[in-house]
Design a protein around this motif. Structure first.
Motif, PDB file in Angstrom:
ATOM      1  N   PRO A 256       0.830  -1.212   0.000  1.00  0.00           N
ATOM      2  CA  PRO A 256       0.000   0.000   0.000  1.00  0.00           C
ATOM      3  C   PRO A 256       0.862   1.258   0.000  1.00  0.00           C
ATOM      4  O   PRO A 256       1.978   1.276   0.539  1.00  0.00           O
ATOM      5  N   VAL A 257       0.337   2.304  -0.599  1.00  0.00           N
ATOM      6  CA  VAL A 257       1.047   3.580  -0.679  1.00  0.00           C
ATOM      7  C   VAL A 257       0.492   4.529   0.380  1.00  0.00           C
ATOM      8  O   VAL A 257      -0.695   4.847   0.382  1.00  0.00           O
ATOM      9  N   VAL A 258       1.350   4.935   1.310  1.00  0.00           N
ATOM     10  CA  VAL A 258       1.013   5.952   2.303  1.00  0.00           C
ATOM     11  C   VAL A 258       2.062   7.049   2.180  1.00  0.00           C
ATOM     12  O   VAL A 258       3.246   6.804   2.433  1.00  0.00           O
ATOM     13  N   GLU A 259       1.647   8.222   1.767  1.00  0.00           N
ATOM     14  CA  GLU A 259       2.584   9.323   1.570  1.00  0.00           C
ATOM     15  C   GLU A 259       3.221   9.741   2.892  1.00  0.00           C
ATOM     16  O   GLU A 259       2.558   9.787   3.937  1.00  0.00           O
ATOM     17  N   GLU A 260       4.518  10.053   2.852  1.00  0.00           N
ATOM     18  CA  GLU A 260       5.235  10.397   4.078  1.00  0.00           C
ATOM     19  C   GLU A 260       4.639  11.613   4.770  1.00  0.00           C
ATOM     20  O   GLU A 260       4.561  11.656   5.999  1.00  0.00           O
ATOM     21  N   ASP A 261       4.215  12.604   3.998  1.00  0.00           N
ATOM     22  CA  ASP A 261       3.680  13.819   4.623  1.00  0.00           C
ATOM     23  C   ASP A 261       2.294  13.607   5.210  1.00  0.00           C
ATOM     24  O   ASP A 261       1.758  14.493   5.875  1.00  0.00           O
ATOM     25  N   LYS A 262       1.709  12.420   4.976  1.00  0.00           N
ATOM     26  CA  LYS A 262       0.390  12.120   5.531  1.00  0.00           C
ATOM     27  C   LYS A 262       0.433  10.946   6.503  1.00  0.00           C
ATOM     28  O   LYS A 262      -0.611  10.498   6.973  1.00  0.00           O
ATOM     29  N   ASN A 402      14.671  -1.039  13.885  1.00  0.00           N
ATOM     30  CA  ASN A 402      16.125  -0.833  13.934  1.00  0.00           C
ATOM     31  C   ASN A 402      16.490   0.648  13.924  1.00  0.00           C
ATOM     32  O   ASN A 402      17.419   1.082  13.228  1.00  0.00           O
ATOM     33  N   GLY A 403      15.758   1.426  14.699  1.00  0.00           N
ATOM     34  CA  GLY A 403      16.076   2.839  14.865  1.00  0.00           C
ATOM     35  C   GLY A 403      15.607   3.737  13.732  1.00  0.00           C
ATOM     36  O   GLY A 403      15.908   4.934  13.727  1.00  0.00           O
ATOM     37  N   LYS A 404      14.843   3.200  12.789  1.00  0.00           N
ATOM     38  CA  LYS A 404      14.339   3.992  11.661  1.00  0.00           C
ATOM     39  C   LYS A 404      12.834   3.777  11.528  1.00  0.00           C
ATOM     40  O   LYS A 404      12.291   2.810  12.084  1.00  0.00           O
ATOM     41  N   PRO A 405      12.142   4.659  10.799  1.00  0.00           N
ATOM     42  CA  PRO A 405      10.725   4.388  10.532  1.00  0.00           C
ATOM     43  C   PRO A 405      10.579   3.059   9.791  1.00  0.00           C
ATOM     44  O   PRO A 405      11.479   2.632   9.069  1.00  0.00           O
ATOM     45  N   GLY A 411       5.629  -2.672   6.640  1.00  0.00           N
ATOM     46  CA  GLY A 411       4.416  -2.213   7.313  1.00  0.00           C
ATOM     47  C   GLY A 411       4.213  -0.731   7.464  1.00  0.00           C
ATOM     48  O   GLY A 411       3.284  -0.321   8.161  1.00  0.00           O
ATOM     49  N   TYR A 412       5.046   0.097   6.862  1.00  0.00           N
ATOM     50  CA  TYR A 412       4.923   1.546   7.014  1.00  0.00           C
ATOM     51  C   TYR A 412       3.496   1.999   6.721  1.00  0.00           C
ATOM     52  O   TYR A 412       2.921   1.594   5.712  1.00  0.00           O
ATOM     53  N   PRO A 413       2.908   2.794   7.596  1.00  0.00           N
ATOM     54  CA  PRO A 413       3.529   3.440   8.765  1.00  0.00           C
ATOM     55  C   PRO A 413       3.282   2.739  10.103  1.00  0.00           C
ATOM     56  O   PRO A 413       3.815   3.159  11.125  1.00  0.00           O
ATOM     57  N   LEU A 414       2.456   1.664  10.138  1.00  0.00           N
ATOM     58  CA  LEU A 414       2.106   1.041  11.411  1.00  0.00           C
ATOM     59  C   LEU A 414       1.849  -0.449  11.198  1.00  0.00           C
ATOM     60  O   LEU A 414       1.212  -0.842  10.214  1.00  0.00           O
TER      61      LEU A 414
END
Length: 671
Positions: A256-262, A402-405, A411-414
């Motif tokens: 899935p596409v989740v934009e970083e700014d959102k 590992n210390g990064k998003p 699974g970004y963002p959750l």
């Protein structure tokens, strides 16, 4: 013959003609997001009004009729069930019509099934309450499949048209196993007027994988659409925490596409047993709840499936080597904190009994509830509620790795992270949580991730097997070096968290061990490395190594990766235990002797004294799940005469086994 009797006979004839596949029909949805049928075809004629829209009201038997042949295999009398369904489905306001196929349909296809024009099929698209798809020249009503189909509503993209273009992309689905499930929904054929050489015209569709992220070229891809990949065996456990780009990838669909700014606006909905809902944004989760870290393995239930295939028999599913497992440090908020904030009130998760008359007497019993997770791409799974709220269970709603998003592939963002449990329960791209009195209705919960007895064959009774939760103990060999490859090597070998640098001189490691049997005087050094892991938070306490196929044993060195403060987080042993071993391998004394092959074997023991089974045949199942038998790697060292009269130089040579080359290339027999 009366109308009612004729319908009953037609139904009986049709049901006996259909293949009696014991696979379940999965009409298990807990919600009623989709309406019931508004039209449906008769068994031998055009569409008729559905009993669900009849003036007499809904008729549950109408839905049961179409899956009756499957249900009969589970239990009950065949004739009694069949005729009961047939008579209950009869409505006085409906007259079944016996429709003979036209001359153009006398083509060798089943004459009792109706023919449909493609223009009629297109009316049953994704917006229709009764979606249909076609495959080759057949028409399928997938209304009842949508709720439990792998991909959920994603299949509706194909509704009203052919599923074939999607299967060319989703090649993982184009299998006999999936076709057997689809065959249960076969309702008719495409009219010959719409066929060219027996097939409809090909369709072109948009590729849903175009937006997938770019992957590291070191990953070995088993499928690319969807992506399923593992790292090279000798890259897998070089570091305690698997680098994000090398963490194994397991997808059922596109990313899935989740934009970083959102991303901070990404919403998670929590639904309680009483139907109440609470909505949290990612930003709110980060701001309102304490942040926790957990160092934990995620392992696919199919890890080492290829090992079971090699040594026991054919298995369905991706042929994973030893790399469908990785270890990472996860960061997020505790699921238990979020559920409590949402208003969930339950009795103590650890209390076996509790006194009556207390103030929590009306609290829900957690042992009767489940937490269902749903992702943005329609994947669904669940865990028992006691695991979710156990203070020592460390279940996270994670947004860091590992210390990064979280990377998009992970699974970004959750996502949920359920330590000690099969990775199928750690749902990526998490969008909804439901606390329910039943497991997730998805196929991944009810069927795919289960195991059963080796005697149950290719068509087991899936309903009798429990869903996989905690993982059993396993171990694997990831690297082997022999002779001068040990003496002179400055190669990448396992390093503990407290060590610096990227290489270790294998010949300089101070560990004088050997097999319990006496090696020949010309024995060469051998170095072996790998990982061991046990689910449920059980720690690995011993790893046994054999250099002669299991006749004699020694113990490997366990690397204490958690010795340094801050290197491991969590209430239990959720991470893997890496191990390494230096020993002596008997070899021929001269280069002229026949090549000598040896079988290196590894098995592990945890702190509850659980141990791995010796053979895969003893735990065989057609899905190839939980392939945890002793890992065997056959090595065939090579030697070269230096020509100086001082002997020969030995090196590692070929390695055969799961994670390495195929046994057939070495002529190894199955054990």
């Amino acid at each position: 013959m009366s109308t009612s009797r004729r319908f009953t006979v037609d139904l009986f004839r049709h049901s006996c003609r259909r293949p009696l596949n014991p696979a379940p029909s999965f009409r298990l949805r807990t919600s009623t997001a989709r309406s019931l049928h508004t039209t449906r075809p008769t068994l031998n004629g055009p569409a008729r009004p559905s009993p669900s829209t009849s003036p007499k009201g809904p008729n549950p038997a109408a839905r049961g009729a179409r899956v009756a042949p499957v249900g009969m295999l589970v239990g009950g009398g065949v004739l009694a069930s069949l005729f009961a369904v047939a008579w209950q489905d009869h409505d006085d306001d409906w007259e079944p019509k016996s429709v003979q196929p036209s001359s153009q349909d006398r083509d060798g296809r089943d004459p009792s099934l109706p023919r449909f024009r493609l223009s009629d099929v297109r009316k049953h698209d994704g917006s229709s309450p009764e979606p249909w798809v076609t495959l080759e020249d057949k028409v399928y009503d997938i209304t009842e499949w949508v709720g439990a189909h792998p991909g959920g509503d994603v299949i509706l993209r194909a509704a009203g048209g052919s599923i074939e273009p999607y299967w060319k992309i989703f090649s993982i689905h184009n299998t006999a196993y999936v076709r057997e499930i689809l065959d249960q929904y076969h309702i008719g054929f495409i009219d010959t007027a719409d066929l060219v050489n027996g097939r409809p015209a090909a369709e072109a569709i948009e590729d849903p994988f175009e937006t997938d992220p770019v992957r590291d070229p070191r990953l070995i891809a088993h499928t690319t659409k969807p992506m399923n990949a593992e790292p090279l065996t000798d890259e897998l456990d070089v570091e305690f925490k698997t680098p994000n780009e090398l963490f194994y990838v397991r997808h059922h669909m596109w990313v899935p596409v989740v934009e970083e700014d959102k991303a901070d606006e990404h919403a998670l909905t929590v639904e309680l047993p009483n139907g109440e809902e609470r909505r949290y944004t990612l930003a709110e989760l980060k701001e309102r709840f304490p942040i926790h870290k957990v160092t934990a393995v995620l392992q696919c239930s199919g890890n080492r499936r290829n090992d079971m295939t090699r040594h026991a028999g054919k298995t369905n599913g991706l042929q994973w080597g030893v790399g469908a497992i990785s270890n990472a440090e996860w960061e997020g908020v505790r699921l238990s904190d979020v559920l409590a904030d949402a208003g969930l009130k339950v009795a103590s998760a650890t209390a076996v009994t509790r006194p009556s008359g207390g103030e929590d007497d009306d609290a829900l019993d957690p042992k009767s509830l489940h937490v269902q997770f749903s992702g943005l791409e329609a994947y669904g799974s669940s865990i028992p509620l006691p695991k979710a709220i156990d203070p020592s269970g460390d279940v996270l709603l994670a947004f860091g790795m590992n210390g990064k998003p979280l990377p998009r592939d992970h699974g970004y963002p959750l996502r949920s992270v359920v330590p000690g449990t099969v990775a199928a329960r750690s749902v990526k791209w998490l969008s909804k949580i439901v606390v329910s009195d039943e497991e997730s209705p998805s196929q991944w919960q009810r069927r795919d991730y289960k195991s059963f007895g080796p005697n149950e064959g290719a068509n087991p009774d899936w309903s009798r097997a429990v869903s996989i939760q905690e993982m059993p103990i396993t171990s694997a060999i990831t690297g082997v070096w022999v002779g001068d490859c040990v003496r002179n090597s400055k190669t990448v070998w396992q390093k503990s968290s407290s060590q610096s640098g990227n290489v270790i001189d294998l010949g300089a490691v101070d560990k004088k061990v050997g097999v319990t049997s006496t090696p020949k005087p010309s024995a060469e050094p051998i170095a072996v490395q790998g990982y061991a892991y046990s689910g449920g938070g059980r720690a690995i306490t011993r790893v046994d190594i054999s250099l002669d196929g299991g006749k004699s044993w020694d113990q490997a060195e366990l690397i204490d990766d958690c010795a340094t403060p801050g290197s491991c987080f969590g209430n239990k042993a959720w991470s893997w235990k890496r191990w390494r071993y230096l020993g002596k391998l008997p070899t021929p004394e001269t280069a002229g002797e026949e090549k000598a092959c040896s079988t290196v074997v590894v098995k592990a023991v945890d702190d509850a004294y659980n141990a791995q089974p010796e053979t895969h045949s003893s735990i065989y199942n057609v899905r190839g799940n939980l392939a945890t038998a002793w890992h065997r790697v056959r090595i065939c060292p090579t030697c070269v005469d230096k020509g100086d009269g001082k002997g020969v130089v030995w090196s590692t040579g070929d390695k055969f086994g799961c994670g390495f080359k195929k046994e057939g290339e070495a002529g190894e027999e199955r054990k």
